[in-house]
Scaffold this motif. Structure first.
Motif, PDB file in Angstrom:
ATOM      1  N   GLU A  56       3.619   7.157 -11.866  1.00 40.37           N
ATOM      2  CA  GLU A  56       4.297   5.869 -11.712  1.00 40.37           C
ATOM      3  C   GLU A  56       4.257   5.412 -10.250  1.00 40.37           C
ATOM      4  O   GLU A  56       4.002   4.241  -9.963  1.00 40.37           O
ATOM      5  CB  GLU A  56       5.743   6.000 -12.192  1.00 40.37           C
ATOM      6  CG  GLU A  56       6.400   4.692 -12.507  1.00 40.37           C
ATOM      7  CD  GLU A  56       7.656   4.933 -13.350  1.00 40.37           C
ATOM      8  OE1 GLU A  56       7.549   4.895 -14.590  1.00 40.37           O
ATOM      9  OE2 GLU A  56       8.723   5.171 -12.766  1.00 40.37           O
ATOM     10  N   GLY A  57       4.482   6.334  -9.332  1.00 34.42           N
ATOM     11  CA  GLY A  57       4.454   5.989  -7.910  1.00 34.42           C
ATOM     12  C   GLY A  57       3.076   5.513  -7.475  1.00 34.42           C
ATOM     13  O   GLY A  57       2.944   4.520  -6.737  1.00 34.42           O
ATOM     14  N   ALA A  84       1.939   1.821  -6.070  1.00 30.73           N
ATOM     15  CA  ALA A  84       1.242   1.641  -4.786  1.00 30.73           C
ATOM     16  C   ALA A  84      -0.041   0.838  -4.982  1.00 30.73           C
ATOM     17  O   ALA A  84      -0.376  -0.033  -4.165  1.00 30.73           O
ATOM     18  CB  ALA A  84       0.943   3.008  -4.169  1.00 30.73           C
ATOM     19  N   GLU A  85      -0.741   1.097  -6.081  1.00 28.05           N
ATOM     20  CA  GLU A  85      -1.971   0.344  -6.363  1.00 28.05           C
ATOM     21  C   GLU A  85      -1.657  -1.135  -6.577  1.00 28.05           C
ATOM     22  O   GLU A  85      -2.322  -2.013  -6.027  1.00 28.05           O
ATOM     23  CB  GLU A  85      -2.678   0.935  -7.589  1.00 28.05           C
ATOM     24  CG  GLU A  85      -3.323   2.288  -7.314  1.00 28.05           C
ATOM     25  CD  GLU A  85      -3.903   2.968  -8.559  1.00 28.05           C
ATOM     26  OE1 GLU A  85      -4.651   3.948  -8.393  1.00 28.05           O
ATOM     27  OE2 GLU A  85      -3.588   2.525  -9.696  1.00 28.05           O
ATOM     28  N   ARG A  86      -0.637  -1.397  -7.384  1.00 30.98           N
ATOM     29  CA  ARG A  86      -0.287  -2.805  -7.653  1.00 30.98           C
ATOM     30  C   ARG A  86       0.159  -3.526  -6.380  1.00 30.98           C
ATOM     31  O   ARG A  86      -0.074  -4.713  -6.209  1.00 30.98           O
ATOM     32  CB  ARG A  86       0.855  -2.879  -8.671  1.00 30.98           C
ATOM     33  CG  ARG A  86       0.489  -2.465 -10.074  1.00 30.98           C
ATOM     34  CD  ARG A  86      -0.140  -3.624 -10.883  1.00 30.98           C
ATOM     35  NE  ARG A  86      -0.595  -3.096 -12.150  1.00 30.98           N
ATOM     36  CZ  ARG A  86       0.103  -3.134 -13.279  1.00 30.98           C
ATOM     37  NH1 ARG A  86       1.285  -3.718 -13.307  1.00 30.98           N
ATOM     38  NH2 ARG A  86      -0.382  -2.605 -14.378  1.00 30.98           N
ATOM     39  N   ALA A  87       0.792  -2.757  -5.483  1.00 32.26           N
ATOM     40  CA  ALA A  87       1.275  -3.360  -4.231  1.00 32.26           C
ATOM     41  C   ALA A  87       0.150  -3.509  -3.211  1.00 32.26           C
ATOM     42  O   ALA A  87       0.351  -4.075  -2.141  1.00 32.26           O
ATOM     43  CB  ALA A  87       2.400  -2.514  -3.646  1.00 32.26           C
ATOM     44  N   GLY A  88      -1.044  -2.997  -3.529  1.00 25.79           N
ATOM     45  CA  GLY A  88      -2.198  -3.167  -2.654  1.00 25.79           C
ATOM     46  C   GLY A  88      -2.213  -2.246  -1.446  1.00 25.79           C
ATOM     47  O   GLY A  88      -2.842  -2.554  -0.431  1.00 25.79           O
ATOM     48  N   LEU A 115      -4.506   6.618   2.110  1.00 26.48           N
ATOM     49  CA  LEU A 115      -3.336   6.919   2.921  1.00 26.48           C
ATOM     50  C   LEU A 115      -2.158   7.339   2.032  1.00 26.48           C
ATOM     51  O   LEU A 115      -1.442   8.299   2.343  1.00 26.48           O
ATOM     52  CB  LEU A 115      -2.974   5.678   3.756  1.00 26.48           C
ATOM     53  CG  LEU A 115      -1.797   5.812   4.705  1.00 26.48           C
ATOM     54  CD1 LEU A 115      -2.031   6.944   5.712  1.00 26.48           C
ATOM     55  CD2 LEU A 115      -1.568   4.485   5.449  1.00 26.48           C
ATOM     56  N   VAL A 116      -2.005   6.671   0.910  1.00 24.75           N
ATOM     57  CA  VAL A 116      -0.916   7.024  -0.018  1.00 24.75           C
ATOM     58  C   VAL A 116      -1.090   8.465  -0.511  1.00 24.75           C
ATOM     59  O   VAL A 116      -0.145   9.264  -0.506  1.00 24.75           O
ATOM     60  CB  VAL A 116      -0.879   6.038  -1.219  1.00 24.75           C
ATOM     61  CG1 VAL A 116       0.015   6.556  -2.340  1.00 24.75           C
ATOM     62  CG2 VAL A 116      -0.421   4.660  -0.751  1.00 24.75           C
ATOM     63  N   ALA A 117      -2.319   8.791  -0.925  1.00 21.36           N
ATOM     64  CA  ALA A 117      -2.565  10.147  -1.447  1.00 21.36           C
ATOM     65  C   ALA A 117      -2.266  11.193  -0.386  1.00 21.36           C
ATOM     66  O   ALA A 117      -1.638  12.226  -0.660  1.00 21.36           O
ATOM     67  CB  ALA A 117      -4.008  10.270  -1.932  1.00 21.36           C
ATOM     68  N   GLU A 118      -2.712  10.925   0.813  1.00 19.20           N
ATOM     69  CA  GLU A 118      -2.500  11.888   1.899  1.00 19.20           C
ATOM     70  C   GLU A 118      -1.008  12.010   2.226  1.00 19.20           C
ATOM     71  O   GLU A 118      -0.478  13.114   2.412  1.00 19.20           O
ATOM     72  CB  GLU A 118      -3.308  11.417   3.116  1.00 19.20           C
ATOM     73  CG  GLU A 118      -3.521  12.494   4.147  1.00 19.20           C
ATOM     74  CD  GLU A 118      -2.792  12.207   5.440  1.00 19.20           C
ATOM     75  OE1 GLU A 118      -2.820  11.050   5.894  1.00 19.20           O
ATOM     76  OE2 GLU A 118      -2.160  13.142   5.977  1.00 19.20           O
ATOM     77  N   ALA A 119      -0.319  10.863   2.263  1.00 21.85           N
ATOM     78  CA  ALA A 119       1.114  10.876   2.614  1.00 21.85           C
ATOM     79  C   ALA A 119       1.934  11.581   1.533  1.00 21.85           C
ATOM     80  O   ALA A 119       2.876  12.331   1.838  1.00 21.85           O
ATOM     81  CB  ALA A 119       1.608   9.447   2.820  1.00 21.85           C
TER      82      ALA A 119
END
Ligand code: NAP
Length: 290
Positions: free
Chosen positions: A187-188, A192-196, A201-205
């Motif tokens: 879900e997260g 993040a994808e929908r928010a562009g 970076l998201v995966a790493e964070a």
């Protein structure tokens, strides 16, 4: 040499049965579909014509099948393993089953003079093939002592939680928490994808931040990349574990709202669409436009 009957040669069972061969045990094997036994037969295992045939002269019978129904089939049907086992033989259930089922089996097999211990495991198929599983045991201490030589080839950590059924209680808690984490991660990532956001970076964070559990670390990059090669744990099995766990939670915590129910519902959808696919494909369900 000690004789082991190994029943259930799926992703986990094939590697586990091979460990007994490597350790010099005399091994008989049975699986519902024989093809999965060919490699083990070539390495010296005896193919048995039924679970009963596999178990007949065994000192210990180890099962690693999908669920309660499969466990009932391999232990208790007409040609099930329990049909002709000698009194005092170890019956080691490594499958993840429901708590109720583990207790029921302990009662039925105990009444026949067999020693049933629940021994669900954590670890992926690679750990199964290399003897590096963690074994979550429910057994009387004396029964565990007797079982230890048969546990050593398959696991390098034994956690003894108490009497029969207690290993399964812990396993179900563990896997329900895993289901919640994986569904929540999907879900997260979909948000993040929908928010562009920059998804590398998201995966790493995610994989290095405060929510970086081993499940989050394992699945975040795969979900972002939609790379589900090397499936090791299926959506159907994840749903089964979460479902059994919520049944247990409802009996232990009837007054409490259960986060786990949402994970069961999410995995019911995944199971309906892609039962034999990797549990991480939850991202495809969560991110799909309505
Ligand atoms: P799997 O590859 O899907 O294998 C399932 C096994 O159960 C196969 O041997 C299958 O026989 C057998 N089976 C299913 N229904 C049956 C029935 N009605 N009668 C007889 N046999 C039946 O699953 P797995 O990944 O090896 O998992 C096995 C167990 O380990 C499950 O309880 C799972 O929850 C647990 N576990 C899995 C992992 C993992 O990472 N995969 C980790 C920890 C624990 P066929 O080959 O004929 O279909």
């Amino acid at each position: 040499m000690a004789r082991v009957a190994f029943i259930g040669l799926g992703r986990m069972g094939q590697g586990m049965a091979g460990r007994y061969l490597d350790a010099g045990f005399t091994v008989s094997v049975w699986n519902r579909s024989k093809a999965k036994a060919e490699d083990l037969i070539a390495r010296g295992a005896r193919w048995a014509t039924s679970p009963e045939d596999a178990a007949i002269d065994a000192d210990a019978v180890v099962t690693m099948v999908a669920d309660d129904n499969a466990s009932r089939e391999v232990w208790l049907t007409k040609d099930g393993a329990a049909a002709n086992m000698k009194a005092g033989t170890l019956a080691i259930e490594c499958s993840t089953v429901s708590h109720q089922h583990a207790l029921h089996m302990a009662g039925v097999l105990g009444a026949r003079g067999l020693i049933y211990i629940d021994c669900p495991v954590t670890g992926l198929p690679e750990a199964a093939a290399t003897g590096k599983l963690t074994l979550l045991v429910g057994a009387e201490a004396a029964d565990l002592d007797r079982a230890k030589p048969y546990l050593a080839p398959i696991g390098n950590v034994v956690r003894h939680f108490g009497a029969v059924g207690s290993g399964t209680v812990f396993k179900l808690i563990n896997n329900l928490m895993g289901a919640v984490q994986i569904a929540s991660l999907a879900e997260g990532i979909a948000m993040a994808e929908r928010a562009g956001l920059d998804m590398n970076l998201v995966a790493e964070a995610l994989a290095t931040g405060a929510v970086a559990s081993p499940q989050v670390i394992r699945h975040s990059k795969r979900m972002v990349a939609r790379d589900f090669s090397g499936a090791s744990f299926t959506a159907a099995l994840r749903h089964k574990d979460a479902d059994y766990a919520v049944q247990l939670a409802e009996s232990l915590l009837p007054e409490s709202p259960l986060v786990g129910r949402a994970a069961v519902e999410a995995y019911a959808r995944a199971k309906a669409e892609m039962p034999d696919d990797d549990e991480g494909r939850m991202i495809e369900i969560v991110s799909r436009p309505k």
